[in-house]
Motif scaffolding. Sequence first.
Motif, short mmCIF file in Angstrom:
data_model
loop_
_atom_site.label_atom_id
_atom_site.label_comp_id
_atom_site.label_asym_id
_atom_site.label_seq_id
_atom_site.Cartn_x
_atom_site.Cartn_y
_atom_site.Cartn_z
N LEU A 207 -6.53 -3.64 -2.56
CA LEU A 207 -5.91 -4.63 -3.44
C LEU A 207 -5.35 -5.80 -2.64
CD1 LEU A 207 -5.04 -5.47 -6.28
CD2 LEU A 207 -2.96 -4.13 -5.97
N ASN A 208 -4.83 -5.54 -1.45
CA ASN A 208 -4.28 -6.60 -0.62
C ASN A 208 -5.36 -7.57 -0.17
OD1 ASN A 208 -1.94 -7.77 0.35
ND2 ASN A 208 -1.32 -5.96 1.50
N ILE A 209 -6.56 -7.07 0.10
CA ILE A 209 -7.67 -7.95 0.46
C ILE A 209 -7.94 -8.93 -0.67
CG2 ILE A 209 -10.16 -8.01 0.85
CD1 ILE A 209 -9.85 -5.43 2.45
N LEU A 210 -7.92 -8.44 -1.90
CA LEU A 210 -8.23 -9.28 -3.05
C LEU A 210 -7.07 -10.20 -3.42
CD1 LEU A 210 -10.21 -9.96 -5.34
CD2 LEU A 210 -9.14 -8.12 -6.67
N THR A 211 -5.88 -9.64 -3.53
CA THR A 211 -4.73 -10.41 -4.00
C THR A 211 -4.01 -11.12 -2.86
OG1 THR A 211 -4.42 -8.86 -5.83
CG2 THR A 211 -2.55 -10.25 -5.24
N GLY A 212 -3.79 -10.42 -1.75
CA GLY A 212 -3.01 -11.00 -0.66
C GLY A 212 -3.79 -12.01 0.16
N TYR A 213 -5.07 -11.75 0.42
CA TYR A 213 -5.85 -12.64 1.27
C TYR A 213 -6.72 -13.62 0.48
CZ TYR A 213 -4.47 -9.89 5.31
OH TYR A 213 -3.73 -9.28 6.30
N ALA A 214 -7.29 -13.18 -0.63
CA ALA A 214 -8.14 -14.06 -1.43
C ALA A 214 -7.42 -14.72 -2.59
CB ALA A 214 -9.36 -13.30 -1.94
N GLY A 215 -6.21 -14.24 -2.91
CA GLY A 215 -5.42 -14.88 -3.96
C GLY A 215 -5.89 -14.61 -5.37
N GLN A 216 -6.65 -13.54 -5.60
CA GLN A 216 -7.16 -13.20 -6.94
C GLN A 216 -6.37 -12.03 -7.49
OE1 GLN A 216 -9.70 -15.41 -7.98
NE2 GLN A 216 -9.09 -16.23 -5.98
N LEU A 217 -5.63 -12.24 -8.56
CA LEU A 217 -4.81 -11.19 -9.14
C LEU A 217 -5.69 -10.14 -9.81
CD1 LEU A 217 -1.92 -13.28 -10.75
CD2 LEU A 217 -1.92 -12.06 -8.57
N SER A 218 -5.26 -8.88 -9.69
CA SER A 218 -6.03 -7.79 -10.29
C SER A 218 -5.09 -6.69 -10.75
CB SER A 218 -7.04 -7.23 -9.28
OG SER A 218 -7.69 -6.08 -9.81
N LEU A 219 -5.35 -6.18 -11.94
CA LEU A 219 -4.63 -5.03 -12.47
C LEU A 219 -5.60 -3.88 -12.77
CD1 LEU A 219 -2.12 -6.76 -14.94
CD2 LEU A 219 -1.65 -5.86 -12.66
N GLY A 220 -6.76 -3.91 -12.15
CA GLY A 220 -7.76 -2.88 -12.41
C GLY A 220 -8.04 -1.98 -11.23
N ALA B 202 -8.03 -10.27 -17.46
CA ALA B 202 -9.45 -9.92 -17.44
C ALA B 202 -9.69 -8.64 -16.64
CB ALA B 202 -10.26 -11.08 -16.86
N THR B 203 -9.01 -8.50 -15.52
CA THR B 203 -9.16 -7.26 -14.75
C THR B 203 -8.49 -6.09 -15.44
OG1 THR B 203 -7.19 -7.84 -13.44
CG2 THR B 203 -9.32 -8.50 -12.56
N LEU B 204 -7.46 -6.37 -16.23
CA LEU B 204 -6.85 -5.30 -17.02
C LEU B 204 -7.84 -4.75 -18.04
CD1 LEU B 204 -4.21 -3.74 -17.64
CD2 LEU B 204 -3.63 -5.56 -19.26
N ALA B 205 -8.72 -5.61 -18.55
CA ALA B 205 -9.76 -5.13 -19.46
C ALA B 205 -10.68 -4.15 -18.76
CB ALA B 205 -10.55 -6.32 -19.99
N ALA B 206 -10.91 -4.34 -17.46
CA ALA B 206 -11.74 -3.40 -16.71
C ALA B 206 -11.12 -2.02 -16.70
CB ALA B 206 -11.91 -3.91 -15.27
#
Length: 358
Positions: free
Chosen positions: A66-79, A136-140
């Motif tokens: 999750l840190n790769i996606l949110t912390g480094y790429a800045g894309q929020l995810s709840l999935g 959108a990721t929460l929908a996943a």
Amino acid sequence: MFYREAGQFKISYQADQQIFPIRQDRVAMAVFLLVAFVAVPLLASPYWFTAILIPFLVFALAALGLNILTGYAGQLSLGTAAFMAVGAFSAYNLVLRLPWIPQIVSFLLAGVAAAAVGIAFGLPSLRIKGFYLAVATLAAQFFVVWALQKFPWFTNNSSSGVISAQEVNFFGISINTPMRNYLFVLCVVSVLALLAKNMVRSNTGRKWMAVRDMDVAAEVIGIPLMKTKLLAFAVSSFYCGVAGALYAFCYIGTVEPEAFNLDMSFRVLFMIIIGGVGSILGSFIGAAFIVLLPTLLSFVIPPLAELFHMSFNKASLTYIEFMIFGALIIFFLIVEPHGLARLWQIAKEKLRIWPFPH
């Protein structure tokens, strides 16, 4: 005094760009790995393996993804839990239907399956960002759990939907004890963490951070947004998928959709907030904090409740955990948004100039 790079000269580009350029860091990492691989198996009890060490490593790997996606790429995810579920069920079906494949390869292929699902649900990131991308990721999360429950093929037509994971083996060597499970998980997490550390320092990692800081400027200087964002979703989902397979096979021993609920996604998110967003070390610190805090509270709260003559039960402990988690999230978002990893970084900076004033 003890943590300075004075006198440690680099005579090549490779020496200057190594993962741990300071000798003290290399020694500390070597000692840490020696303790983890040698001392812990000799000293820890089965309870420590099954209740603390294995879940810590598994959640650290998921937080790293999750840190790769949110912390480094800045894309929020709840999935996050959804991608972990994809990894767990993919590993189960690969081991079940393709028994000739080595199990470690099945776990890696499960990560690839999770990466494919991550790319599919990462497509909205090309048009939306921030809160809308998180939704959108929460929908996943809901779609994956629904699909796993709706189609019985994933659970091998189990009537209850709860299936036991196969026994873990490593190239024919049975891993059926807590200590062997711990060493197996530790090896996988160590290798993937090393790869992640190299990745975020590479050209790919710099592209992720450029998109995180300002995607419009990144596109202007020639960084392809679609490729960069989807690669971040793929790599993040791969890590979460492997973590889900390890969670099912080496920790809980069952493969069930309800084990990967929304609460797990939020728990992993809390790990990177407390540990440090955009930090490899922060993923491990946050996982250790979240895993160890309930154990610590179970030892501290009952004596305090008895001391003050207060009624106490297991449900009360759960509510206290939620209150403390919430307070800590607010505290770190206000006081130190970069988490515990930033506090460790500040401590190292002070050690470099000690005993002189900052």
